[in-house]
Design an enzyme around this catalytic site. Structure first.
Site, short mmCIF file in Angstrom:
data_model
loop_
_atom_site.label_atom_id
_atom_site.label_comp_id
_atom_site.label_asym_id
_atom_site.label_seq_id
_atom_site.Cartn_x
_atom_site.Cartn_y
_atom_site.Cartn_z
N GLU A 195 -0.96 7.72 -2.70
CA GLU A 195 -2.40 7.95 -2.54
C GLU A 195 -2.85 9.27 -3.17
O GLU A 195 -3.97 9.39 -3.64
CB GLU A 195 -2.77 7.96 -1.05
CG GLU A 195 -2.61 6.62 -0.36
CD GLU A 195 -1.24 6.46 0.28
OE1 GLU A 195 -0.32 7.20 -0.14
OE2 GLU A 195 -1.08 5.61 1.16
N ASP A 245 -17.52 19.61 -40.63
CA ASP A 245 -16.23 19.30 -40.01
C ASP A 245 -16.37 18.36 -38.83
O ASP A 245 -15.38 17.81 -38.34
CB ASP A 245 -15.56 20.59 -39.50
CG ASP A 245 -15.22 21.54 -40.64
OD1 ASP A 245 -14.94 21.06 -41.75
OD2 ASP A 245 -15.24 22.76 -40.42
N ASP A 297 -8.41 24.68 -40.50
CA ASP A 297 -9.12 25.39 -41.56
C ASP A 297 -8.34 26.65 -41.91
O ASP A 297 -7.57 27.15 -41.10
CB ASP A 297 -10.51 25.82 -41.06
CG ASP A 297 -11.55 24.74 -41.29
OD1 ASP A 297 -11.25 23.80 -42.03
OD2 ASP A 297 -12.64 24.84 -40.72
N ASP A 299 -15.28 24.36 -37.94
CA ASP A 299 -16.35 25.26 -37.53
C ASP A 299 -17.70 24.78 -38.05
O ASP A 299 -18.71 24.86 -37.36
CB ASP A 299 -16.08 26.70 -37.97
CG ASP A 299 -15.77 26.81 -39.45
OD1 ASP A 299 -15.86 25.78 -40.16
OD2 ASP A 299 -15.43 27.91 -39.91
N VAL A 311 0.84 -1.20 0.00
CA VAL A 311 0.00 0.00 0.00
C VAL A 311 0.87 1.25 0.00
O VAL A 311 0.57 2.25 -0.66
CB VAL A 311 -0.95 -0.01 1.21
CG1 VAL A 311 -1.70 1.32 1.32
CG2 VAL A 311 -1.95 -1.16 1.09
#
Length: 995
Positions: free
Chosen positions: A340, A714, A382, A710, A335
């Site tokens: 943690e 697309d 684009d 946009d 552990v």
């Protein structure tokens, strides 16, 4: 509205009223047929109206519209059912790292129960399973942080959702009404005008000079001319001239259309429906953290087995209690190996990165997407609006006497007229330029308005027309021609490719003048004279050829060209224009149908070169991306020459670079496509499916691809990319929903800034992983070697039986709470190094924790364990480095002091490790004080450790005792050796790297 299907032949007879249910069935069938079986573009408009039971002259009644709204539902895209808040919260636990911590919690809880059950009478033990409680609390805090940050991002995305107009004009009850867009139903008559967003799919009934920008749906960069005539054959979406589509916008003219589809039954809806079935791909960081979790899980199991075997060989199991004690030790060490706080710290660091990106106009919807951009090796963008301003600008004006350039970009009317060679502009050239721009701004329906914010501008109409208005304002040509008032117009159509207006000159007895603009080759064919040096003369064949050569030259330079002409009419009456037809009363019926009389004998005055200019800041961003090893790929529906020109201006390709077209992509097989996409960086005249092909090809080659978009078209490519980026201003709702990140300013430079931020976040993740894991491994090694060599170190009392641990469970838990939290979190906000954008992007095969880092982790862990055990040994009788002053103390008292020493050394060793872990190669003393948060965390940890050692009730809780001053020198000196050892290792690593 009556309850029957309208039949033109039935208008003269009594209506036959059908039963309500039969009527509703017919309506549903009619709409389904129009959407599925029947193409409205191939159906006569009257038949469409008849099928949808509406009179185009009056529209639907309010009652009928309400009934249809109840039946067909609101006109909006269906979204996935909203995820309940409790479910969103539980989703924060769906992480392999969290699963590992939950497993550790369960094991720790079982171990505590076993220990309680098998404890000897009167023996002291943990009252509560503190390990399990602390881990669960950390996981809950982590889930709360993740939930809150993603909720903030969701709110920001909703604030940007402004694609569809909230209200629209429809014909109802025989009059035009403005209603909520969501209330539009099949059969409504849309009333469209300039600037309107089309709220639903519809079949045109009437159109006057109607042009619609369909780039968001089809990718076509130029507005499309519309007319109601029925098509003779099925056409592609972009060629359906008699249809209007949801989400597109009117740039010119007016029209009326009957709604054939609403909501999900529109073309936009079909794409949205496809997207909903697409699963989200895990981000590279999520994949890497999944891998780390698996490695840690395997390591935990190995540690537990090795500890059990070592204890069995060295100590032997003499009783059930020995077995239980050994199992508990093995479990506690396993552990302890799991940090943690890792999940919580990762969440906080990503959340802080999201907030920093938001400040730079990048809204990240999912936390783990923050880092992905930092891993991007290709950014597909684009052109329009992202690499360019999406503001058409007149840059060149060519007149018979010369050529000038107009400075300034965009719609701000700020700039000057300058000559191409930098010399003063001759007066005759300037006058011809003013005449050209004056004609262009008069033969124009565009409008430029001051925006709500100072220094901003808004346009109404076609962007190309507005660019002429802006150019006229820059040169004050608008003022020179302000005395002209328009009295008639022959509108632009896609067939005519020109527009003419007739204007009255208020300063010349009201005489009329024709002003025209259009495609230069078309307009030139209507000219027989030319305006040169302030006078009008005959247009020669040489003049004509020179003009056409100039058109070709400007086109090669990626300019859109528009010619301008005029014609003085020498009359103040339209009826007296030569060739004009009038009725018996001397009135002109429709001047727009008499172009042959108006547009004859025009005088050519010049032409303009128009371009959507690159954003000034993008060139630097492209260069920075190039330095970072990132390819910039331009994908556009525009002309190849325009694409190549803009790409070369921005440094994406060389001056002589070429663009690959969609048709060329279609001709390639998969192997040819992959070869092309590995070499070509500009793609023009591409359709939506080509964008998807390009992205998938780049991903096949091992690239991490970012894709901007946009339009609705697309969305599939944006969703398929490793990091889809939607435009916040011009982006459609569908694309925003598909993307992982939204650019609030639509700017390519923001993407590069986000890449920089993502790389910085990834570096910091590696830093705190190196720190957390090496510190936890140091704890494991300390306990493991402390147990194995307990006899040599004096830890084990020769008279005792069973296992003696060097550090108590509460001490280990305190170390984890103290050093795994604040210092690790501070490292997560470490300032970016200067070379963050001078490195190549990491490959998909590169690990967050690579071999070199594992070497760091193990090396530091061993050093940390060694100095801790040496410090303990110095305070125990019978050890290797025993301080003889402790001989007078009993073994139990020695162990309390030795454990306090080891406890404190391990805390300080981890704090020195925090300083050392900021870089794998760079010395810790470079930028030592650049992270104020780290030093604050170290200071806080020291104060808390002092409290544990010097506050009496904490001495009891943690098994500590106050240390004398000399012991502090030993603690700090031994802990400091961790930093020294790290520096020595870095020196050798740097020497090896240089070789």
């Amino acid at each position: 509205m009556d309850d029957r299907i309208i039949d033109p032949s039935a208008l003269s007879r009594e209506p036959h009223v059908e039963p309500e249910d039969a009527k509703e069935t017919q309506e549903v069938k009619a709409q389904q047929a129009l959407l599925n079986d029947v193409d409205p573009s191939l159906t006569d408009a009257d038949q469409v109206a008849q099928a949808l039971n509406v009179d185009p002259r009056t529209g639907l009644s309010s009652d009928e519209a309400k009934r249809r709204l109840d039946k067909f539902g609101p006109n909006e895209l269906a979204s996935a059912p909203p995820v309940p808040k409790w479910k969103k919260f539980l989703q924060q636990f769906q992480d392999p790292l969290v699963y590992l911590l939950l497993a550790a919690t369960a094991i720790s809880l079982v171990a505590w129960i076993i220990e309680k059950v098998n404890a000897a009478p009167g023996a002291e033990g943990e009252a509560l399973p503190f390990d399990s409680i602390v881990i669960v609390l950390i996981l809950i805090v982590n889930a709360i942080l993740g939930y809150m940050q993603e909720a903030k991002a969701e709110e920001a995305v909703n604030a940007l959702s402004e694609m569809t107009a909230p209200t629209s004009n429809v014909l109802r009850n025989g009059r035009v009404e403005r209603i909520n867009t969501t209330d539009i139903v099949p059969g409504d008559i849309l009333v469209l005008g300039e600037g309107d967003t089309v709220p639903a799919d519809g079949r045109l009934l009437a159109a006057a000079s109607l042009r619609i920008a369909e780039a968001s749906l089809t990718g076509e960069s130029v507005p499309v001319g519309k007319k109601p005539a029925t098509l003779d054959s099925a056409k592609a979406l972009g060629d359906r001239a008699n249809m209007v589509f949801n989400g597109t916008s009117v740039t010119q003219g007016t029209g009326r259309a009957i709604v054939t589809g609403t909501g999900m039954n529109t073309q936009v809806g079909k794409i949205a429906d496809l997207l909903q079935s697409t699963e989200d791909e895990a981000t590279p960081l999520q994949k890497e953290m999944n891998h780390v979790s698996k490695i840690l899980g395997i390591a935990v199991c190995i540690i537990a087995v090795v500890v059990l075997l070592a204890l069995a060989v060295l100590e032997g199991f003499h009783s059930v209690h020995d077995v239980i004690d050994s199992l508990l030790l093995a479990v506690s060490l396993a552990v302890a190996a799991v940090p943690e706080g890792l999940a919580a710290i990762l969440t906080v660091v990503l959340a802080l990165g999201v907030q920093r990106m938001a400040a730079h106009h990048a809204i990240v919807k999912k936390l783990h997407s923050v880092e992905t951009l930092g891993s991007a090796s290709v950014i597909c963008s684009d052109k329009t609006g992202t690499l360019t301003r999406n503001e058409m600008t007149v840059e060149r004006v060519v007149v018979p006497s010369g050529e000038v350039e107009l400075t300034g970009t965009g719609y701000a009317p700020e700039g000057d007229m300058v000559s191409i060679d930098g010399s003063a502009v001759p007066e005759n050239v300037a006058n011809e330029v003013l005449a050209t721009l004056g004609a262009g701004t008069l033969a124009n329906d565009g409008e430029l308005r001051a925006g709500e914010k100072p220094g901003t501008w808004e346009i109404v109409g076609d962007p190309t027309e507005v660019s002429l208005v802006v150019a006229a304002r820059k040169t004050h040509a608008d003022k020179k021609f302000a005395h002209f008032d328009r009295v008639a117009e022959i509108p632009f159509t896609s067939e005519r490719k020109r527009m003419s207006v007739i204007a009255r000159n208020a300063t010349d007895a009201g005489k009329l003048t024709v002003f025209a603009k259009g495609a230069p080759d078309v307009l030139l064919s209507y000219c027989d004279r030319i305006y040169v040096n302030g006078a009008i003369r005959k247009l020669t064949e040489g003049d004509r050829q020179d003009i056409l050569d100039t058109v070709e030259r400007l086109s090669r330079e990626a300019y859109r060209t528009l010619g301008e002409a005029f014609r003085p009419l020498e009359t103040d009456s339209l009826a007296q224009i030569p060739g004009i037809r009038t009725n018996s009363a001397g009135e002109i019926s429709d001047i727009s149908e008499q172009a042959e009389a108006i547009e004859a004998h025009l005088v050519w005055c010049g032409m303009v070169g128009i371009i959507d200019p690159p954003r000034t800041e993008v060139r630097d961003a492209v260069a920075e991306a190039h330095r970072a090893g990132i390819r910039t790929v331009m994908i556009t529906g525009d002309h190849p020459l325009t694409a190549a020109r803009i790409a070369s201006d921005l440094g994406i390709i060389a001056k002589d670079g070429k663009a690959l077209t969609g048709d060329e992509l279609d001709a390639m097989d998969e192997a040819q496509l992959d070869k092309a996409t590995s070499e070509v960086s500009v793609y023009a005249r591409v359709a939506p499916e080509h964008k998807l092909k390009i992205v998938e090809s780049l991903q096949r080659q091992g690239n991490i691809a970012a894709m901007t978009g946009d339009g609705v078209n697309d969305a599939p490519a944006v969703k398929s990319a490793d990091i889809g980026v939607a435009m916040g201003i011009t982006g459609t709702e569908v694309t925003k929903q598909s993307a992982k990140m939204i650019l609030a300013d639509d700017n390519f430079s923001t993407i590069v800034a986000a890449v920089r931020e993502g790389r910085g976040i990834f570096d910091n993740i590696r830093k705190f992983l190196r720190y957390l894991l090496s510190s936890n491994v140091g704890e494991v090694f300390t306990v493991f070697f402390g147990v194995v060599f307990a006899g040599w170190l004096g830890i084990k009392n020769p008279e005792s039986v069973g296992v003696t641990v060097p550090l108590l469970a509460t001490q280990l838990l305190w170390i984890n709470l103290l050093t795994d939290a604040a210092p690790a979190l501070a490292m997560g906000v470490d300032p970016m190094t200067e070379d963050v954008m001078n490195r190549k992007p990491r490959k998909l095969t590169d690990r967050v924790i690579d071999g070199a880092m594992w070497g760091d982790i193990v090396y530091i862990g061993i050093i940390m364990a060694a100095v801790t055990l040496i410090g303990m040994d110095m305070h125990l009788t019978g050890g290797l480095f025993t301080d003889r002053s402790v001989d007078a103390m009993g073994h139990d008292a020695q162990m309390v002091e030795a454990r306090t020493m080891g406890f404190t050394i391990l805390v300080f060793a981890q704090l020195f490790n925090a300083i050392a872990s900021r870089s794998h190669l760079q010395s810790a003393f470079v930028g030592l004080f650049s992270n104020k948060w780290l030093w604050g965390a170290i200071g806080l940890s020291i104060v808390l450790q002092l409290l544990v050692i010097y506050v009496p009730f904490l001495n009891t809780a943690f098994g500590t005792t106050p240390l004398p001053p000399m012991a502090w020198l030993e603690c700090i000196g031994l802990a400091f050796f961790v930093l020294v050892a790290s520096e020595i290792r870095k020196i050798f690593l740097r020497m090896r790297a240089q070789k």
